[in-house]
Design an enzyme around this catalytic site. Structure first.
Site, mmCIF file in Angstrom:
data_model
loop_
_atom_site.group_PDB
_atom_site.id
_atom_site.type_symbol
_atom_site.label_atom_id
_atom_site.label_comp_id
_atom_site.label_asym_id
_atom_site.label_seq_id
_atom_site.Cartn_x
_atom_site.Cartn_y
_atom_site.Cartn_z
ATOM 1 N N GLU A 35 -4.061 -3.803 -6.692
ATOM 2 C CA GLU A 35 -2.789 -3.529 -6.037
ATOM 3 C C GLU A 35 -1.689 -4.027 -6.966
ATOM 4 O O GLU A 35 -1.880 -4.967 -7.733
ATOM 5 C CB GLU A 35 -2.712 -4.261 -4.688
ATOM 6 C CG GLU A 35 -3.886 -3.974 -3.778
ATOM 7 C CD GLU A 35 -3.469 -3.457 -2.416
ATOM 8 O OE1 GLU A 35 -2.783 -2.422 -2.377
ATOM 9 O OE2 GLU A 35 -3.834 -4.099 -1.427
ATOM 10 N N GLU A 87 -9.072 -4.998 -1.408
ATOM 11 C CA GLU A 87 -8.724 -6.397 -1.671
ATOM 12 C C GLU A 87 -9.418 -7.199 -0.588
ATOM 13 O O GLU A 87 -9.040 -7.135 0.578
ATOM 14 C CB GLU A 87 -7.208 -6.571 -1.643
ATOM 15 C CG GLU A 87 -6.732 -7.832 -2.350
ATOM 16 C CD GLU A 87 -6.696 -9.010 -1.411
ATOM 17 O OE1 GLU A 87 -7.504 -9.949 -1.624
ATOM 18 O OE2 GLU A 87 -5.893 -9.012 -0.481
ATOM 19 N N LYS A 95 0.820 -1.209 0.000
ATOM 20 C CA LYS A 95 0.000 0.000 0.000
ATOM 21 C C LYS A 95 0.861 1.269 0.000
ATOM 22 O O LYS A 95 0.550 2.243 -0.697
ATOM 23 C CB LYS A 95 -0.947 -0.022 1.202
ATOM 24 C CG LYS A 95 -1.960 -1.149 1.122
ATOM 25 C CD LYS A 95 -2.955 -1.108 2.248
ATOM 26 C CE LYS A 95 -3.910 -2.296 2.173
ATOM 27 N NZ LYS A 95 -4.630 -2.431 0.903
ATOM 28 N N CYS A 126 -5.847 -14.921 1.454
ATOM 29 C CA CYS A 126 -7.128 -14.561 0.833
ATOM 30 C C CYS A 126 -7.334 -15.227 -0.515
ATOM 31 O O CYS A 126 -8.470 -15.476 -0.924
ATOM 32 C CB CYS A 126 -7.231 -13.045 0.696
ATOM 33 S SG CYS A 126 -5.848 -12.295 -0.166
#
Length: 490
Positions: free
Chosen positions: A464, A252, A162, A286
């Site tokens: 991202e 996300e 990030k 994830c």
């Protein structure tokens, strides 16, 4: 007595206590040991961080892209120099094996920062002629102060994913790490300051969602929010960000990703991929391929290969370099995973292995759940529909390719998908039909810095990594230049 001293907030290039005086405990999930008391940020701390970020951002944006890149590359060098120490801290806080954190977490985060330090200079506008005496040009300008909320499974990697594009584009960032795993984000802030980042350009505010997370998404002087976490929380973040000041958002979110093993697949390769797609990081990823579709005729052969590989998993102390499978991140998360496992049993899935908490010897002190495989699963079962975020693989059978694709897409999620086949024509045909933002053929899980990652449907908004993400941390200004005398109609 905690292992570490109290952990403060990081605002304006230094550590400061939370103004409200509240703290929370951070625990080693392998032992239950309290690692530290961490100061819990509140709205007043956020205001101070925003003031600091605004001042720092003006200084940061005034530098040339070359000057910014040099500072970011110094941070990359410091990250790599301190890889082992940061990895050990990450292991203590997350419970992930040291063999993982040393080779992946800091390494891949540093790779992303290095990538954006390199491509920042390619962030250029365009000049377009309109007619003989007029043209326009565009500028990519930083947004200003942006906010980010990290997840607990890859704390320092997510912080870098990030921060890297945001800082490279000339923004300042206020980062809220997960309250479960905040320790390495604070160390990252130290590294940025040591590398020469102006004070205030990267602030870290540990705390829970109620005390600081909501305030971050609602703050009128924050221009964008980047969030990684569950879909339910993502909906709240998106609503808060848009209703407060129409902030841009990148998200996300969760997944229930399909892995399709084709009839011509090498079953040993497919089993290796399925294991990595379900049990790496104890299943707390994830993008995990938790719905494994295998041809009905190959089910028993595939089950045997999976069970043989489960026997090779080395469960134990995450600090032991031989360990390949550690605890879940917290007692609360362990309980949630165990409840899903019991639901799978109750709904008729056939348990091949695992299905319980591990409590032998020292494991009893931690939050260990055995690698779990269910077979004879159906699409309506809870373990097949809901994200579990733990070491639980659901094996489903299919009869033809169309059926596999249709069932793979029958979910509200769309984060990732994979296909195992030696036939590249078949691979491309299937991948093009799968509704997922990240797809792998004959592999699983890698997300290199230049590759955009993000989900379809309720698995995310925006991307991202990759060049597009750098541009997403800017706004475009269009400027028309008239070279001839302006002609008014009045």
């Amino acid at each position: 007595m905690p292992r570490f001293s109290d952990q403060l907030l990081y605002i304006g290039g230094r550590y400061v206590p939370a103004r409200g005086g509240h703290t929370f405990e951070v625990v080693n999930p392998a032992t239950g040991e309290v690692l530290a008391n961490v100061h819990n940020a509140g709205a007043d701390d956020l205001d101070a961080a925003v003031d600091s970020a605004q001042a720092g951002q003006r200084q940061w944006a005034a530098l040339t892209t070359v000057e910014r890149s040099r500072i970011l590359l110094r941070a990359v060098a410091l990250l790599r120099e301190r890889n082992d120490a940061l990895a050990e801290l990450e292991t203590l806080n997350t419970g992930k094996p040291l063999s993982e954190t040393r080779s992946v977490d800091v390494v891949t985060g540093a790779d992303v920062l290095e990538y954006y330090a390199g491509v920042a200079q390619a962030l250029q506008g365009a000049q377009v002629p309109l007619r003989e005496g007029s043209f326009f040009y565009t500028r990519h300008e930083p947004l200003g102060v942006v906010g980010a909320i990290g997840a607990w499974n890859y704390p320092i990697q997510i912080a870098l994913w990030k921060a890297a594009p945001a800082l490279a584009a000339g923004n300042a960032m206020i980062f809220k790490p997960s309250e479960v795993t905040p320790l390495t984000a604070l160390k990252l802030a130290e590294i940025f300051t040591e590398a020469g980042l102006p004070d205030g350009v990267f602030n870290v505010l540990p705390g829970d969602g109620a005390s600081v997370g909501t305030a971050l998404t609602e703050h009128p002087q924050i221009e964008k929010i980047s969030f990684t976490g569950g879909t339910a929380t993502g909906r709240k973040v998106m609503a808060s960000a848009s209703s407060s000041s129409l902030k841009e958002v990148t998200m996300e979110l969760g997944g229930k990703s399909p892995l399709i093993v084709c009839a011509d697949a090498d079953l040993d390769l497919a089993a290796d991929i399925a294991m990595m797609a379900n049990f790496y990081s104890s299943g707390q990823v994830c993008t995990n391929g938790t719905r494994v579709f295998v041809p009905r005729a190959l089910r028993h052969a595939f089950e045997a290969r999976l069970l043989a590989r489960v026997q090779r998993i080395h469960i134990g102390d995450p600090l032991d370099e031989r360990t390949t499978f550690g605890p879940l991140v917290s007692a609360a998360h362990m309980q949630r995973v165990l409840e899903h496992i019991e639901q799978g049993k109750a709904e008729g899935a056939r348990l091949l292995c695992g299905g319980e908490r591990l409590q032998d010897g020292a494991l009893a002190q931690g939050y260990y759940v055995a690698p779990t495989i269910f077979s004879d699963c159906t699409d309506v079962m809870t373990i097949v529909r809901e994200e579990i975020f733990g070491p639980v693989l659901s094996l489903l059978t299919y009869d033809d390719e169309d059926e596999a694709v249709t069932r793979a897409n029958a979910t509200t999620y769309g984060l990732a998908a994979g296909v195992v086949t030696p036939d590249l024509a078949r691979a491309h045909r299937l991948i093009h039909r799968l509704e997922a933002g990240i797809c792998w053929v004959n592999t699983w899980g890698e997300s290199p810095a230049p590759m955009p990652v993000g989900g379809y449907k309720q698995s995310g908004v925006g991307r991202e990594n990759g060049l597009a993400t750098l541009q997403a941390y800017t706004r475009t200004k269009s400027v028309q230049i008239e070279l001839e005398r302006y002609a008014s109609v009045f």
